[in-house]
Design an enzyme around this catalytic site. Structure first.
Site, short mmCIF file in Angstrom:
data_model
loop_
_atom_site.label_atom_id
_atom_site.label_comp_id
_atom_site.label_asym_id
_atom_site.label_seq_id
_atom_site.Cartn_x
_atom_site.Cartn_y
_atom_site.Cartn_z
N LYS A 157 -51.97 -26.77 0.01
CA LYS A 157 -52.26 -26.58 -1.57
C LYS A 157 -52.95 -25.04 -1.61
O LYS A 157 -52.22 -24.37 -1.67
CB LYS A 157 -53.06 -27.63 -2.15
CG LYS A 157 -52.19 -29.22 -1.65
CD LYS A 157 -52.78 -30.37 -2.38
CE LYS A 157 -52.25 -31.50 -1.95
NZ LYS A 157 -50.49 -31.60 -1.74
N HIS A 176 -57.23 -31.67 -3.29
CA HIS A 176 -57.30 -30.74 -4.68
C HIS A 176 -58.52 -30.18 -4.87
O HIS A 176 -58.38 -29.61 -6.04
CB HIS A 176 -56.61 -31.81 -5.50
CG HIS A 176 -55.17 -32.20 -5.42
ND1 HIS A 176 -53.98 -31.46 -5.53
CD2 HIS A 176 -54.82 -33.27 -4.67
CE1 HIS A 176 -53.03 -32.15 -5.26
NE2 HIS A 176 -53.46 -33.18 -4.57
N SER A 218 -55.01 -36.62 -7.46
CA SER A 218 -54.00 -35.79 -7.14
C SER A 218 -53.03 -35.67 -8.49
O SER A 218 -52.36 -34.63 -8.62
CB SER A 218 -53.20 -36.15 -6.05
OG SER A 218 -52.82 -37.62 -6.03
N1 PMP Z 1 -54.04 -36.06 0.08
C1 PMP Z 1 -53.85 -35.78 -1.36
C2 PMP Z 1 -54.72 -36.12 -2.25
C3 PMP Z 1 -52.61 -35.15 -1.54
O1 PMP Z 1 -52.01 -34.86 -2.68
C4 PMP Z 1 -51.67 -34.98 -0.58
C5 PMP Z 1 -50.12 -34.25 -1.01
N2 PMP Z 1 -49.67 -34.56 -2.01
C6 PMP Z 1 -52.05 -35.11 0.87
C7 PMP Z 1 -52.97 -35.73 0.80
C8 PMP Z 1 -50.89 -34.94 1.97
O2 PMP Z 1 -51.09 -33.74 2.20
P1 PMP Z 1 -49.95 -32.94 3.05
O3 PMP Z 1 -48.90 -32.44 2.04
O4 PMP Z 1 -50.57 -31.93 3.97
O5 PMP Z 1 -49.35 -34.01 3.97
#
Ligand code: PMP
Length: 404
Positions: A242, A211, A183
């Site tokens: 996303k 991602h 991420s």
């Molecule tokens: N997994 C990854 C790799 C992320 O980057 C994120 C959000 N930053 C999440 C899970 C969490 O997703 P959400 O914003 O829907 O809670």
């Protein structure tokens, strides 16, 4: 001595250090958007080069209309948990739709991507071992911590290290857990190698495609599609926040695995279901994602421009090969000063650092809601700020990277 249980480090400490350097980087409120892809922050029009809205769908009129329609029909909340009163037919449609899109047998929708990953707790019982990449997202780490089994970390992306850990750790059940695209630094997990190790050691492979959903693969179905491994997935988790421009999360895979977690994972069972408006937005976004591959192409084109433009002025964007473009700095003070210079120049990026990342860095993303003009502005701002701050750079322009 009595300590204040609330007074514990984290982002607040990082913020205090930055503030001492006159940098105010966090919790800055967006006040709105212009029609030509600019954000309004602090009354100023800026390029928002830090959003995860990869395909530019969160403000698409069709996505908004679908959400509004669902709001009128079902109300603002489902007012209960999924197993009891909190399931609506939209959840079921979305689950069937996203399972099909990901090439999986079944899917279960969660209220956030974070909660989808917390569901892993239900798969890590006593005697089990989770092998977790050292740079995994916080939500995967927390999901595993809530489990009762053991967690062993392997060096980031290092298949040899993972093999050694698999060989030496006694375990009843084994999970291998990784981000698909990491991420913060935008590099891609070695999925084929991970899959082969999982098969060799009879482990289940869990991949967070937050991602890569909508970004990788010819259809945009993510890393499993890109690697040709859709039919060998054990569990894929993802978020709607996303590329799908909504909010919510999902777990997908073979029906038996999904059903077990749907019934047993506390983050799925004991939380109100996804708001109908968010489910409708995600469903509509999936239709657009499939019908308009040009959005993914534009995302890739802008990613290439950004990587190449920054590398041409000697700023290193490794290890990323994706639209997540990282630029590292020796420490947070220097990254913060650069961030402030960019903000001043009308370009807002994400300022991140340890422990969330391995190093102090700026994380830059453009989306399909941007165009070449936005990319040009970002690169110009980076050039000017790097000149002004005399930021150390490679003496020679760095060669282009191959976008995944
Ligand atoms: N997994 C990854 C790799 C992320 O980057 C994120 C959000 N930053 C999440 C899970 C969490 O997703 P959400 O914003 O829907 O809670």
């Amino acid at each position: 001595m009595v300590v204040d249980p609330f007074a514990k480090g984290g982002l607040q400490d990082a913020e205090a250090v930055l503030r001492a350097h006159g940098v105010d980087a966090y919790f800055r409120a967006v006040e709105g958007w212009t029609d030509d892809g600019f954000a309004v922050l602090g009354g100023r029009t800026v390029v928002m080069a830090g959003s995860n809205d990869y395909l530019g769908l969160s403000r698409d009129p069709r996505v908004i209309a679908a959400a509004v329609e669902a709001l009128g029909r079902y109300g603002a909340s489902v007012s209960g948990s999924r197993p009891l009163n909190g399931t609506v037919d939209l959840h079921e449609r979305l689950e069937a739709r996203i399972a099909g899109f990901l090439g999986q047998e079944a899917a279960a929708v969660a209220t956030t991507g974070f909660q989808a990953n917390l569901a892993l707790a239900a798969a890590l019982g006593p005697g089990d071992v989770a092998f977790s990449d050292a740079r995994n997202h916080a939500s995967l780490i927390d999901g595993l911590r809530l489990g009762t089994g053991k967690i062993l970390t392997y060096r980031h992306g290092d298949l040899d290290h993972l093999r050694r850990r698999l060989t030496t750790a006694p375990a009843e059940g084994r999970l291998i857990v990784t981000d698909g695209v990491f991420s913060m630094e935008g590099d891609v997990a070695p999925l084929r190698g991970l899959r082969d190790l999982a098969d060799e050691f009879d482990a289940k492979l869990i991949v967070d495609s937050a991602h890569d959903l909508g970004v990788l693969g010819t259809r945009g179905a993510g890393l499993h599609e890109a690697a040709g491994l859709e039919d060998r997935a054990d569990l894929i988790t993802a978020t709607f926040s996303k590329a799908l421009g909504s909010t919510g999360g999902v777990i997908a895979g073979p029906a038996a695995n999904v059903t077990r977690l749907r019934y047993n994972a506390r983050s799925l069972v004991f939380s109100a279901g996804l708001p109908p408006a968010s489910a409708a937005a995600a469903l509509q976004a999936l239709d657009i994602l499939e019908a308009e591959p040009q959005r993914r192409e534009r995302l890739r084109r802008l990613a290439r421009l950004l990587h190449d433009g920054l590398r041409a002025i000697g700023l290193d964007t490794r290890p990323s090969t994706t639209p997540i473009v990282p630029v590292a700095f020796p420490d947070m003070a220097q990254a913060g000063a650069f961030w402030a210079g960019l903000t001043e120049a009308g370009v807002v990026v994400n300022l991140v650092g340890p422990p969330a990342t391995s190093r102090a860095m700026l994380r830059v993303t453009l989306t399909a809601a941007h165009d070449e003009g936005h990319a040009e502005r970002v690169i110009q701002a980076f050039t000017r700020v790097a000149d002004r701050l005399r930021t150390p750079r490679a003496a020679q322009p760095l060669p282009p990277v191959e976008i995944s």
